[in-house]
Write a protein that holds these residues in place. Structure first.
Motif, PDB file in Angstrom:
ATOM      1  N   UNK A  81       0.806  -1.212   0.000  1.00 31.07           N
ATOM      2  CA  UNK A  81       0.000   0.000   0.000  1.00 31.07           C
ATOM      3  C   UNK A  81       0.837   1.260   0.000  1.00 31.07           C
ATOM      4  N   UNK A  82       1.969   1.227   0.716  1.00 30.08           N
ATOM      5  CA  UNK A  82       2.845   2.390   0.772  1.00 30.08           C
ATOM      6  C   UNK A  82       3.454   2.677  -0.597  1.00 30.08           C
ATOM      7  N   UNK A  83       3.925   1.634  -1.266  1.00 32.07           N
ATOM      8  CA  UNK A  83       4.506   1.828  -2.605  1.00 32.07           C
ATOM      9  C   UNK A  83       3.480   2.481  -3.532  1.00 32.07           C
ATOM     10  N   UNK A  84       2.253   1.973  -3.505  1.00 37.27           N
ATOM     11  CA  UNK A  84       1.215   2.549  -4.360  1.00 37.27           C
ATOM     12  C   UNK A  84       0.864   3.975  -3.933  1.00 37.27           C
ATOM     13  N   UNK A  85       0.772   4.208  -2.619  1.00 36.53           N
ATOM     14  CA  UNK A  85       0.417   5.545  -2.130  1.00 36.53           C
ATOM     15  C   UNK A  85       1.466   6.585  -2.517  1.00 36.53           C
ATOM     16  N   UNK A  86       2.692   6.144  -2.701  1.00 37.10           N
ATOM     17  CA  UNK A  86       3.772   7.048  -3.097  1.00 37.10           C
ATOM     18  C   UNK A  86       3.833   7.226  -4.611  1.00 37.10           C
ATOM     19  N   UNK A  87       2.856   6.649  -5.308  1.00 37.76           N
ATOM     20  CA  UNK A  87       2.757   6.842  -6.743  1.00 37.76           C
ATOM     21  C   UNK A  87       3.651   5.944  -7.567  1.00 37.76           C
ATOM     22  N   UNK A  88       4.101   4.830  -6.972  1.00 34.05           N
ATOM     23  CA  UNK A  88       4.999   3.916  -7.669  1.00 34.05           C
ATOM     24  C   UNK A  88       4.342   2.550  -7.855  1.00 34.05           C
ATOM     25  N   UNK A  89       4.865   1.787  -8.800  1.00 33.52           N
ATOM     26  CA  UNK A  89       4.412   0.416  -9.030  1.00 33.52           C
ATOM     27  C   UNK A  89       5.421  -0.605  -8.521  1.00 33.52           C
ATOM     28  N   UNK A  90       6.680  -0.192  -8.420  1.00 32.16           N
ATOM     29  CA  UNK A  90       7.752  -1.087  -7.983  1.00 32.16           C
ATOM     30  C   UNK A  90       8.697  -0.324  -7.064  1.00 32.16           C
ATOM     31  N   UNK A  91       9.449  -1.074  -6.256  1.00 33.09           N
ATOM     32  CA  UNK A  91      10.415  -0.453  -5.357  1.00 33.09           C
ATOM     33  C   UNK A  91      11.478  -1.470  -4.964  1.00 33.09           C
ATOM     34  N   UNK A  92      12.604  -0.969  -4.495  1.00 30.65           N
ATOM     35  CA  UNK A  92      13.566  -1.785  -3.772  1.00 30.65           C
ATOM     36  C   UNK A  92      13.102  -1.817  -2.319  1.00 30.65           C
ATOM     37  N   UNK A  93      13.194  -2.971  -1.685  1.00 31.14           N
ATOM     38  CA  UNK A  93      12.726  -3.101  -0.310  1.00 31.14           C
ATOM     39  C   UNK A  93      13.871  -3.643   0.536  1.00 31.14           C
ATOM     40  N   UNK A  94      14.176  -2.916   1.625  1.00 33.08           N
ATOM     41  CA  UNK A  94      15.297  -3.253   2.500  1.00 33.08           C
ATOM     42  C   UNK A  94      14.787  -3.309   3.932  1.00 33.08           C
ATOM     43  N   UNK A  95      15.146  -4.345   4.684  1.00 29.92           N
ATOM     44  CA  UNK A  95      14.679  -4.448   6.062  1.00 29.92           C
ATOM     45  C   UNK A  95      15.762  -4.910   7.006  1.00 29.92           C
ATOM     46  N   UNK A  96      15.644  -4.477   8.248  1.00 29.85           N
ATOM     47  CA  UNK A  96      16.548  -4.913   9.317  1.00 29.85           C
ATOM     48  C   UNK A  96      15.728  -5.523  10.444  1.00 29.85           C
ATOM     49  N   UNK A  97      16.258  -6.588  11.067  1.00 32.14           N
ATOM     50  CA  UNK A  97      15.574  -7.251  12.175  1.00 32.14           C
ATOM     51  C   UNK A  97      14.167  -7.641  11.699  1.00 32.14           C
ATOM     52  N   UNK A  98      13.097  -7.269  12.415  1.00 29.70           N
ATOM     53  CA  UNK A  98      11.746  -7.626  11.973  1.00 29.70           C
ATOM     54  C   UNK A  98      11.429  -7.057  10.584  1.00 29.70           C
ATOM     55  N   UNK A  99      12.063  -5.930  10.258  1.00 25.00           N
ATOM     56  CA  UNK A  99      11.846  -5.385   8.925  1.00 25.00           C
ATOM     57  C   UNK A  99      12.341  -6.298   7.823  1.00 25.00           C
ATOM     58  N   UNK A 100      13.329  -7.147   8.138  1.00 22.72           N
ATOM     59  CA  UNK A 100      13.854  -8.066   7.134  1.00 22.72           C
ATOM     60  C   UNK A 100      12.821  -9.123   6.732  1.00 22.72           C
ATOM     61  N   UNK A 101      12.162  -9.831   7.677  1.00 25.90           N
ATOM     62  CA  UNK A 101      11.105 -10.748   7.249  1.00 25.90           C
ATOM     63  C   UNK A 101       9.991 -10.058   6.456  1.00 25.90           C
ATOM     64  N   UNK A 102       9.682  -8.815   6.807  1.00 25.01           N
ATOM     65  CA  UNK A 102       8.669  -8.094   6.025  1.00 25.01           C
ATOM     66  C   UNK A 102       9.175  -7.861   4.605  1.00 25.01           C
ATOM     67  N   UNK A 129       4.897 -10.697  -3.460  1.00 22.87           N
ATOM     68  CA  UNK A 129       4.633  -9.742  -4.548  1.00 22.87           C
ATOM     69  C   UNK A 129       5.913  -9.465  -5.344  1.00 22.87           C
ATOM     70  N   UNK A 130       6.493 -10.490  -5.951  1.00 19.00           N
ATOM     71  CA  UNK A 130       7.727 -10.273  -6.705  1.00 19.00           C
ATOM     72  C   UNK A 130       7.554  -9.282  -7.847  1.00 19.00           C
ATOM     73  N   UNK A 131       6.316  -9.127  -8.328  1.00 20.08           N
ATOM     74  CA  UNK A 131       6.058  -8.177  -9.401  1.00 20.08           C
ATOM     75  C   UNK A 131       6.310  -6.740  -8.999  1.00 20.08           C
ATOM     76  N   UNK A 132       6.343  -6.473  -7.674  1.00 17.63           N
ATOM     77  CA  UNK A 132       6.500  -5.110  -7.190  1.00 17.63           C
ATOM     78  C   UNK A 132       7.896  -4.825  -6.638  1.00 17.63           C
ATOM     79  N   UNK A 133       8.755  -5.844  -6.589  1.00 16.50           N
ATOM     80  CA  UNK A 133      10.050  -5.699  -5.918  1.00 16.50           C
ATOM     81  C   UNK A 133      11.178  -5.753  -6.939  1.00 16.50           C
ATOM     82  N   UNK A 134      11.918  -4.654  -7.039  1.00 15.84           N
ATOM     83  CA  UNK A 134      13.062  -4.589  -7.955  1.00 15.84           C
ATOM     84  C   UNK A 134      14.261  -5.338  -7.395  1.00 15.84           C
ATOM     85  N   UNK A 135      14.402  -5.324  -6.105  1.00 13.48           N
ATOM     86  CA  UNK A 135      15.472  -6.015  -5.407  1.00 13.48           C
ATOM     87  C   UNK A 135      15.170  -5.978  -3.930  1.00 13.48           C
ATOM     88  N   UNK A 136      15.684  -6.949  -3.156  1.00  9.49           N
ATOM     89  CA  UNK A 136      15.381  -7.029  -1.738  1.00  9.49           C
ATOM     90  C   UNK A 136      16.663  -7.289  -0.953  1.00  9.49           C
TER      91      UNK A 136
END
Length: 315
Positions: free
Chosen positions: A78-99, A107-114
């Protein structure tokens, strides 16, 4: 403030270019990425770090069931879409990493790299994690302690600043005797903080201003953040359709050699096998010498440089 997936999220943002979403862990906030904003923005990326649900200035739903991995991935989508984008790189640390890993998985269609820091990619086990740790450590593993309604919430909120100071120091590479092989076990009667050292002076990488910002972000308490842990077994149930699935998007994993998390039962063996398990792992996992759990804060320059190199390689 951005409305996504039925909640209102607070975000910090800097730069223009391809979107990079930075996801913090426990007990943190968007501020855990403050060292990465400038370098990534200067490298040509639009950097956004939310306070995830249950944290900081974002909404804290009351219902424990509102913190499943599907809700958390839904927030990122939802955040990626709310920011006006269709795809993004997603980076997480600790609990953010499993997310981050699950966003790429679901949603691999929305992730450029993780990229994940500290916590490696999700390979679903054969039994619910809380039940497994209950048996292995006789209920003393910190996940099980966190699963007791209201108990850890009250312990940490009694003196929020001291609790956070102890957390950050004891899990860092600077703590005396810090090593990767130690398991985070809790005396259920004394609580977790009693056994943690309380430093007279903070490490150079974690200032009093950082502690002030973190303390303020927990002014609403710890319950929302702890509710993430209270869904570990529920997440195991919900992700059954993806049992055996792997993250296929370009991926990077970074961890410290003095971090407790990569030493959890079965995790060292998993890290060794990642190059075989991850079809698009960008390179061998990056192990940072002398680094504890707070990867991007303890080693900001190395992490920023590795992320920029990875993001550019994915372009």
């Amino acid at each position: 403030m951005v409305d996504v997936n039925g909640v209102r999220l607070h975000i910090a943002e800097q730069g223009d270019g391809p979107l990079v979403v930075l996801l913090h862990g426990f007990p943190e906030s968007w501020h855990s990425w403050h060292h990465q904003f400038g370098p990534l923005a200067d490298a040509g990326f639009r950097v956004v770090a939310p306070d995830q649900r249950g944290y900081g200035r974002s909404d804290h739903p009351d219902d424990v069931d509102a913190y499943t991995i599907l809700h958390l991935v839904g927030d990122v989508v939802g955040l990626i879409h709310a920011l006006g984008e269709e795809k993004a790189y997603v980076v997480g640390h600790d609990w953010g990493a499993p997310v981050a890993w699950h966003t790429a998985l679901l949603r691999p269609d929305m992730v450029l790299g993780v990229a994940g820091l500290s916590v490696p990619p999700p390979f679903r086990g054969t039994e619910p994690p809380l039940a497994a740790m209950e048996k292995r450590f006789d209920g003393r593993f910190y996940w099980n302690y966190f699963n007791r309604p209201g108990v850890a919430d009250a312990e940490f909120a009694k003196d929020t600043r001291t609790a956070l100071r102890k957390f950050f120091y004891s899990a860092s590479g600077d703590a005396p005797g810090a090593r990767g092989g130690m398991q985070p076990l809790v005396d259920p009667e004394r609580g977790w903080l009693a056994a943690m050292p309380d430093p007279e002076v903070l490490p150079d990488w974690f200032t009093e201003d950082d502690l002030d910002a973190l303390t303020e972000s927990f002014s609403k308490g710890f319950t929302g953040a702890l509710n993430w842990y209270r869904n570990l077994d529920r997440n195991w149930e919900l992700t059954a359709p993806w049992h055996g699935a792997v993250v296929t998007r370009p991926a990077l994993y970074i961890y410290g050699d003095r971090d407790l998390v990569p030493a959890f039962p079965g995790t060292p063996e998993l890290i060794e096998r990642l190059p075989d398990l991850m079809p698009n792992l960008w390179r061998e996992p990056i192990k940072l010498a002398g680094c504890g759990h707070w990867t991007q804060q303890e080693r900001p320059d190395e992490v920023s440089a590795a992320l920029i190199e990875f993001l550019r390689a994915c372009a």
